[in-house]
Design a protein around this motif. Structure first.
Motif, PDB file in Angstrom:
ATOM      1  N   LEU A 153      28.379  46.573  37.467  1.00  0.00           N
ATOM      2  CA  LEU A 153      29.715  47.395  37.093  1.00  0.00           C
ATOM      3  C   LEU A 153      30.922  46.776  37.854  1.00  0.00           C
ATOM      4  N   ASN A 165      31.200  43.694  39.311  1.00  0.00           N
ATOM      5  CA  ASN A 165      31.553  42.212  38.733  1.00  0.00           C
ATOM      6  C   ASN A 165      30.477  41.794  37.702  1.00  0.00           C
ATOM      7  N   PRO A 166      30.565  42.356  36.497  1.00  0.00           N
ATOM      8  CA  PRO A 166      29.815  42.031  35.337  1.00  0.00           C
ATOM      9  C   PRO A 166      29.491  40.349  35.318  1.00  0.00           C
ATOM     10  N   LEU A 176      29.821  50.240  28.464  1.00  0.00           N
ATOM     11  CA  LEU A 176      30.923  51.068  29.060  1.00  0.00           C
ATOM     12  C   LEU A 176      32.090  51.439  27.995  1.00  0.00           C
ATOM     13  N   ASN A 177      32.042  50.707  27.149  1.00  0.00           N
ATOM     14  CA  ASN A 177      33.090  50.847  25.945  1.00  0.00           C
ATOM     15  C   ASN A 177      32.869  52.125  25.326  1.00  0.00           C
ATOM     16  N   PHE A 179      39.877  44.657  33.274  1.00  0.00           N
ATOM     17  CA  PHE A 179      39.753  44.760  32.107  1.00  0.00           C
ATOM     18  C   PHE A 179      38.323  44.595  31.341  1.00  0.00           C
ATOM     19  N   ILE A 188      44.223  41.480  34.677  1.00  0.00           N
ATOM     20  CA  ILE A 188      43.321  40.566  35.901  1.00  0.00           C
ATOM     21  C   ILE A 188      41.756  41.278  35.799  1.00  0.00           C
ATOM     22  N   ILE A 246      38.199  40.037  38.090  1.00  0.00           N
ATOM     23  CA  ILE A 246      37.316  39.158  39.067  1.00  0.00           C
ATOM     24  C   ILE A 246      36.193  38.502  38.622  1.00  0.00           C
ATOM     25  N   SER A 247      35.681  38.953  37.377  1.00  0.00           N
ATOM     26  CA  SER A 247      34.430  38.178  36.663  1.00  0.00           C
ATOM     27  C   SER A 247      35.001  37.388  35.951  1.00  0.00           C
ATOM     28  N   ALA A 299      42.734  42.530  42.553  1.00  0.00           N
ATOM     29  CA  ALA A 299      43.704  43.679  42.458  1.00  0.00           C
ATOM     30  C   ALA A 299      44.457  43.305  43.799  1.00  0.00           C
ATOM     31  N   GLU A 300      43.601  42.750  44.920  1.00  0.00           N
ATOM     32  CA  GLU A 300      44.301  42.799  46.185  1.00  0.00           C
ATOM     33  C   GLU A 300      45.167  41.856  46.298  1.00  0.00           C
ATOM     34  N   THR A 307      40.935  51.400  34.534  1.00  0.00           N
ATOM     35  CA  THR A 307      39.625  52.357  34.338  1.00  0.00           C
ATOM     36  C   THR A 307      38.527  51.819  35.015  1.00  0.00           C
ATOM     37  N   TRP A 356      37.424  50.065  45.940  1.00  0.00           N
ATOM     38  CA  TRP A 356      38.348  49.795  46.733  1.00  0.00           C
ATOM     39  C   TRP A 356      38.025  50.149  48.258  1.00  0.00           C
TER      40      TRP A 356
HETATM   41  C1  LIG Z   1      33.257  49.267  35.538  1.00  0.00           C
HETATM   42  S1  LIG Z   1      34.026  47.738  34.980  1.00  0.00           S
HETATM   43  C2  LIG Z   1      35.310  48.661  34.063  1.00  0.00           C
HETATM   44  C3  LIG Z   1      35.885  47.941  32.765  1.00  0.00           C
HETATM   45  C4  LIG Z   1      36.940  48.560  31.927  1.00  0.00           C
HETATM   46  N1  LIG Z   1      37.926  48.802  32.661  1.00  0.00           N
HETATM   47  C5  LIG Z   1      36.116  49.591  31.184  1.00  0.00           C
HETATM   48  O1  LIG Z   1      36.497  50.800  31.442  1.00  0.00           O
HETATM   49  O2  LIG Z   1      35.418  49.373  30.398  1.00  0.00           O
HETATM   50  C6  LIG Z   1      35.095  47.338  36.249  1.00  0.00           C
HETATM   51  C7  LIG Z   1      35.652  46.107  36.175  1.00  0.00           C
HETATM   52  O3  LIG Z   1      36.824  45.711  37.138  1.00  0.00           O
HETATM   53  C8  LIG Z   1      36.308  44.313  37.623  1.00  0.00           C
HETATM   54  N2  LIG Z   1      36.966  44.332  39.012  1.00  0.00           N
HETATM   55  C9  LIG Z   1      36.320  44.992  39.970  1.00  0.00           C
HETATM   56  N3  LIG Z   1      37.034  45.083  41.154  1.00  0.00           N
HETATM   57  C10 LIG Z   1      38.077  44.209  40.762  1.00  0.00           C
HETATM   58  C11 LIG Z   1      39.242  43.832  41.691  1.00  0.00           C
HETATM   59  N4  LIG Z   1      39.339  44.134  42.965  1.00  0.00           N
HETATM   60  N5  LIG Z   1      40.288  43.434  40.991  1.00  0.00           N
HETATM   61  C12 LIG Z   1      40.324  43.055  39.810  1.00  0.00           C
HETATM   62  N6  LIG Z   1      39.158  43.456  38.906  1.00  0.00           N
HETATM   63  C13 LIG Z   1      38.008  43.899  39.382  1.00  0.00           C
HETATM   64  C14 LIG Z   1      35.058  44.186  37.278  1.00  0.00           C
HETATM   65  O4  LIG Z   1      34.603  42.761  37.286  1.00  0.00           O
HETATM   66  C15 LIG Z   1      34.728  44.717  35.930  1.00  0.00           C
HETATM   67  O5  LIG Z   1      34.967  43.919  34.880  1.00  0.00           O
END
Ligand SMILES: C[S@@+](CC[C@H](N)C(=O)[O-])C[C@H]1O[C@@H](n2cnc3c(N)ncnc32)[C@H](O)[C@@H]1O
Length: 220
Positions: free
Chosen positions: A16, A18-19, A31-32, A59, A80, A82-83, A110-111, A126, A132
């Motif tokens: 979740l 970092n897929p 998740l969708n 996303f 943006i 991270i994966s 995001a940082e 979402t 964080w």
């Molecule tokens: C649980 S998934 C949610 C994906 C999508 N928003 C959804 O609702 O289906 C979390 C996503 O956030 C990304 N992610 C986690 N930490 C992040 C960060 N600090 N900055 C940007 N993306 C991040 C992950 O790689 C992953 O694709």
């Protein structure tokens, strides 16, 4: 049972946050379905207008981008994540939007966002902010990239009744609506509202269960 449901909690949490690889793609698809209602609510709260520049943080597989640009004329989407697996999948799925210059997908956290100050009218996310530990840094970044008066809508798991994988030792830092509201104010947002939303979702093994989510709106 879904692929996600067959994973041990530590692996669920990792996928979740970092897929990665084939399993990461399947988790993102699961998740969708699970986040469909929450995403629809977020979209309604964003109030996207013609010409808006909209940023999504985390996303996943990029399925929200077409809905965002369909909201009004000349809306541009940037995201943006991270994966690397998710960036590639989002770009593949949205190839036409990408080619038309209406969407862009960045490998970034995001940082530390690769955008100018005040670059966006709307920011949304979402299922990401609960990763964080030091939330003030990314919240400060969201404020920085929003124009004055711009709006952020952020959705996360609530601290109430968390699923088994959502534990601090597995990288989840759940907070109540009040705690998120306080953090957003501390990060410098002017008008902040946060509340807990109760819904019915499928657990990883496919059975329905009550879930609690936090929805935060923060205006710069
Ligand atoms: C649980 S998934 C949610 C994906 C999508 N928003 C959804 O609702 O289906 C979390 C996503 O956030 C990304 N992610 C986690 N930490 C992040 C960060 N600090 N900055 C940007 N993306 C991040 C992950 O790689 C992953 O694709």
């Amino acid at each position: 049972m879904t692929v996600f449901g067959s994973l041990p909690p530590a692996e669920q949490a990792r996928q979740l946050a970092n897929p990665e690889g084939r399993v990461g793609l399947e988790v993102a698809e699961w998740l969708n379905g699970n986040n469909r209602d929450g995403n629809a609510r977020t979209l309604a709260m964003l109030g996207v207008q013609a010409g808006d520049r909209v940023l999504e943080i985390g996303f996943g597989n990029g399925r929200a981008a077409p809905d965002i640009v369909a909201q009004a004329e000349d809306v541009r989407y940037a995201g943006i994540d991270i994966s690397p697996t998710m960036v590639a999948e989002a770009a593949r799925f949205n190839a036409a939007l990408l080619a038309a210059g209406r969407a862009s997908f960045h490998l970034a956290a995001a940082e530390r966002m690769p955008f100018e100050d005040a670059a966006f009218d709307r920011v949304f996310s979402t299922g990401v902010i609960h990763f964080w530990r030091e939330a003030l840094v990314p919240l400060g970044e969201i404020r920085r990239v929003l124009r004055p008066g711009g709006l952020a809508v952020l959705g996360a798991l609530d601290a109430r009744c968390p699923p088994p994988f959502a534990r601090p030792e597995l990288g989840f830092f759940l907070r109540s609506a009040d705690e998120w509201a306080e953090l957003c104010r501390e990060a410098g947002f002017g008008t902040v509202h946060a509340r807990t939303i109760e819904s019915e979702q499928l657990t990883p093994d496919g059975t329905p269960a009550k879930r609690y989510a936090v929805r935060v709106t923060a205006q710069r």
